[in-house]
Design a protein around this motif. Structure first.
Motif, PDB file in Angstrom:
ATOM      1  N   LEU A   1      -8.605   5.244 -11.633  1.00 34.86           N
ATOM      2  CA  LEU A   1      -8.135   3.885 -11.365  1.00 34.86           C
ATOM      3  C   LEU A   1      -9.051   3.152 -10.390  1.00 34.86           C
ATOM      4  N   LYS A   2      -9.592   3.882  -9.430  1.00 31.79           N
ATOM      5  CA  LYS A   2     -10.560   3.273  -8.505  1.00 31.79           C
ATOM      6  C   LYS A   2     -11.862   2.943  -9.228  1.00 31.79           C
ATOM      7  N   ASP A   3     -12.314   3.837 -10.096  1.00 34.59           N
ATOM      8  CA  ASP A   3     -13.579   3.639 -10.797  1.00 34.59           C
ATOM      9  C   ASP A   3     -13.573   2.397 -11.687  1.00 34.59           C
ATOM     10  N   VAL A   4     -12.416   2.039 -12.235  1.00 33.97           N
ATOM     11  CA  VAL A   4     -12.346   0.830 -13.073  1.00 33.97           C
ATOM     12  C   VAL A   4     -11.967  -0.399 -12.253  1.00 33.97           C
ATOM     13  N   GLY A   5     -11.835  -0.233 -10.945  1.00 36.38           N
ATOM     14  CA  GLY A   5     -11.624  -1.380 -10.067  1.00 36.38           C
ATOM     15  C   GLY A   5     -10.203  -1.846  -9.891  1.00 36.38           C
ATOM     16  N   LEU A   6      -9.225  -1.044 -10.300  1.00 35.86           N
ATOM     17  CA  LEU A   6      -7.830  -1.468 -10.167  1.00 35.86           C
ATOM     18  C   LEU A   6      -7.212  -1.072  -8.831  1.00 35.86           C
ATOM     19  N   LEU A   7      -7.753  -0.043  -8.189  1.00 34.80           N
ATOM     20  CA  LEU A   7      -7.258   0.404  -6.887  1.00 34.80           C
ATOM     21  C   LEU A   7      -8.402   0.483  -5.895  1.00 34.80           C
ATOM     22  N   THR A   8      -8.040   0.359  -4.637  1.00 36.78           N
ATOM     23  CA  THR A   8      -8.956   0.594  -3.534  1.00 36.78           C
ATOM     24  C   THR A   8      -8.243   1.518  -2.562  1.00 36.78           C
ATOM     25  N   SER A   9      -8.995   2.178  -1.698  1.00 32.75           N
ATOM     26  CA  SER A   9      -8.360   3.112  -0.778  1.00 32.75           C
ATOM     27  C   SER A   9      -8.963   3.010   0.606  1.00 32.75           C
ATOM     28  N   GLU A  10      -8.191   3.515   1.565  1.00 29.70           N
ATOM     29  CA  GLU A  10      -8.637   3.553   2.955  1.00 29.70           C
ATOM     30  C   GLU A  10      -8.108   4.836   3.588  1.00 29.70           C
ATOM     31  N   ARG A  11      -9.007   5.592   4.188  1.00 33.46           N
ATOM     32  CA  ARG A  11      -8.609   6.835   4.862  1.00 33.46           C
ATOM     33  C   ARG A  11      -8.164   6.493   6.272  1.00 33.46           C
ATOM     34  N   ARG A  12      -7.016   7.044   6.659  1.00 33.46           N
ATOM     35  CA  ARG A  12      -6.505   6.930   8.020  1.00 33.46           C
ATOM     36  C   ARG A  12      -6.090   8.323   8.467  1.00 33.46           C
ATOM     37  N   ALA A  13      -6.851   8.859   9.383  1.00 30.04           N
ATOM     38  CA  ALA A  13      -6.647  10.237   9.853  1.00 30.04           C
ATOM     39  C   ALA A  13      -6.743  11.163   8.649  1.00 30.04           C
ATOM     40  N   SER A  14      -5.692  11.931   8.376  1.00 30.79           N
ATOM     41  CA  SER A  14      -5.774  12.888   7.276  1.00 30.79           C
ATOM     42  C   SER A  14      -5.195  12.356   5.968  1.00 30.79           C
ATOM     43  N   TRP A  15      -4.735  11.104   5.930  1.00 30.16           N
ATOM     44  CA  TRP A  15      -4.130  10.534   4.721  1.00 30.16           C
ATOM     45  C   TRP A  15      -4.983   9.400   4.168  1.00 30.16           C
TER      46      TRP A  15
ATOM     47  N   GLU B   1       0.843  -1.196   0.000  1.00 32.35           N
ATOM     48  CA  GLU B   1       0.000   0.000   0.000  1.00 32.35           C
ATOM     49  C   GLU B   1       0.876   1.242   0.000  1.00 32.35           C
ATOM     50  N   VAL B   2       0.299   2.331  -0.488  1.00 30.31           N
ATOM     51  CA  VAL B   2       1.034   3.588  -0.613  1.00 30.31           C
ATOM     52  C   VAL B   2       0.161   4.740  -0.125  1.00 30.31           C
ATOM     53  N   CYS B   3       0.759   5.615   0.641  1.00 29.17           N
ATOM     54  CA  CYS B   3       0.087   6.833   1.074  1.00 29.17           C
ATOM     55  C   CYS B   3      -0.005   7.784  -0.121  1.00 29.17           C
ATOM     56  N   VAL B   4      -1.113   8.476  -0.216  1.00 25.51           N
ATOM     57  CA  VAL B   4      -1.277   9.429  -1.311  1.00 25.51           C
ATOM     58  C   VAL B   4      -0.159  10.471  -1.306  1.00 25.51           C
ATOM     59  N   CYS B   5       0.379  10.775  -0.136  1.00 30.25           N
ATOM     60  CA  CYS B   5       1.473  11.754  -0.076  1.00 30.25           C
ATOM     61  C   CYS B   5       2.697  11.258  -0.850  1.00 30.25           C
ATOM     62  N   ASP B   6       2.955   9.951  -0.800  1.00 28.22           N
ATOM     63  CA  ASP B   6       4.089   9.385  -1.546  1.00 28.22           C
ATOM     64  C   ASP B   6       3.818   9.383  -3.050  1.00 28.22           C
ATOM     65  N   ILE B   7       2.570   9.176  -3.415  1.00 34.78           N
ATOM     66  CA  ILE B   7       2.219   9.222  -4.837  1.00 34.78           C
ATOM     67  C   ILE B   7       2.373  10.645  -5.354  1.00 34.78           C
ATOM     68  N   ASN B   8       1.877  11.619  -4.600  1.00 33.94           N
ATOM     69  CA  ASN B   8       2.010  13.023  -5.004  1.00 33.94           C
ATOM     70  C   ASN B   8       3.472  13.409  -5.190  1.00 33.94           C
ATOM     71  N   ASP B   9       4.337  12.936  -4.283  1.00 30.56           N
ATOM     72  CA  ASP B   9       5.760  13.284  -4.342  1.00 30.56           C
ATOM     73  C   ASP B   9       6.459  12.722  -5.575  1.00 30.56           C
TER      74      ASP B   9
END
Length: 115
Positions: free
Chosen positions: A76-90, A52-60
């Motif tokens: 990518l989420k809409d076509v089912g290739l990625l899923t996400s989970e919010r943890r605090a502010s990330w 898994e990767v934090c969105v902050c690392d992807i942005n960087d």
């Protein structure tokens, strides 16, 4: 419609043609992957240690705005290739292994076709 529903137990392309609904669904996935930024994002997430990767690392990893990266992640989420989970502010992203396996199986050529 999710890739799993579109592809179901479909054999590789070399064995049986896709029906219209399957072709449209798979085309949406390929269209999403046809963008170099989205392809890189998927690669970054898929190859990241821990799965898994934090969105902050992807942005960087890109010289793009955060809203642009968010748009690509949504596609990518809409076509089912990625899923996400919010943890605090990330938000953390993971690939969906079943979707990647289905896509791989669809493209796999049976032994009698190879060569």
């Amino acid at each position: 419609m999710e890739l799993l529903q579109i592809m179901g137990c479909s054999p590789p392309l070399a064995r049986r043609p896709l029906d219209t609904e399957q072709a449209e669904g798979v085309a949406r996935v390929f269209k999403a992957l046809g963008d170099p930024v989205r392809l890189r994002i998927l690669s970054i997430v898929a190859s990241h240690a821990g799965g898994e990767v934090c969105v902050c690392d992807i942005n960087d990893a890109f010289d793009l705005s955060q809203p642009t990266i968010s748009h690509h992640l949504k596609v990518l989420k809409d076509v089912g290739l990625l899923t996400s989970e919010r943890r605090a502010s990330w938000v953390y992203y993971r690939t969906v292994p079943d979707r990647l396996a289905e896509l791989s199986a669809l493209l796999a050529a049976p032994a009698e076709v190879v060569g």
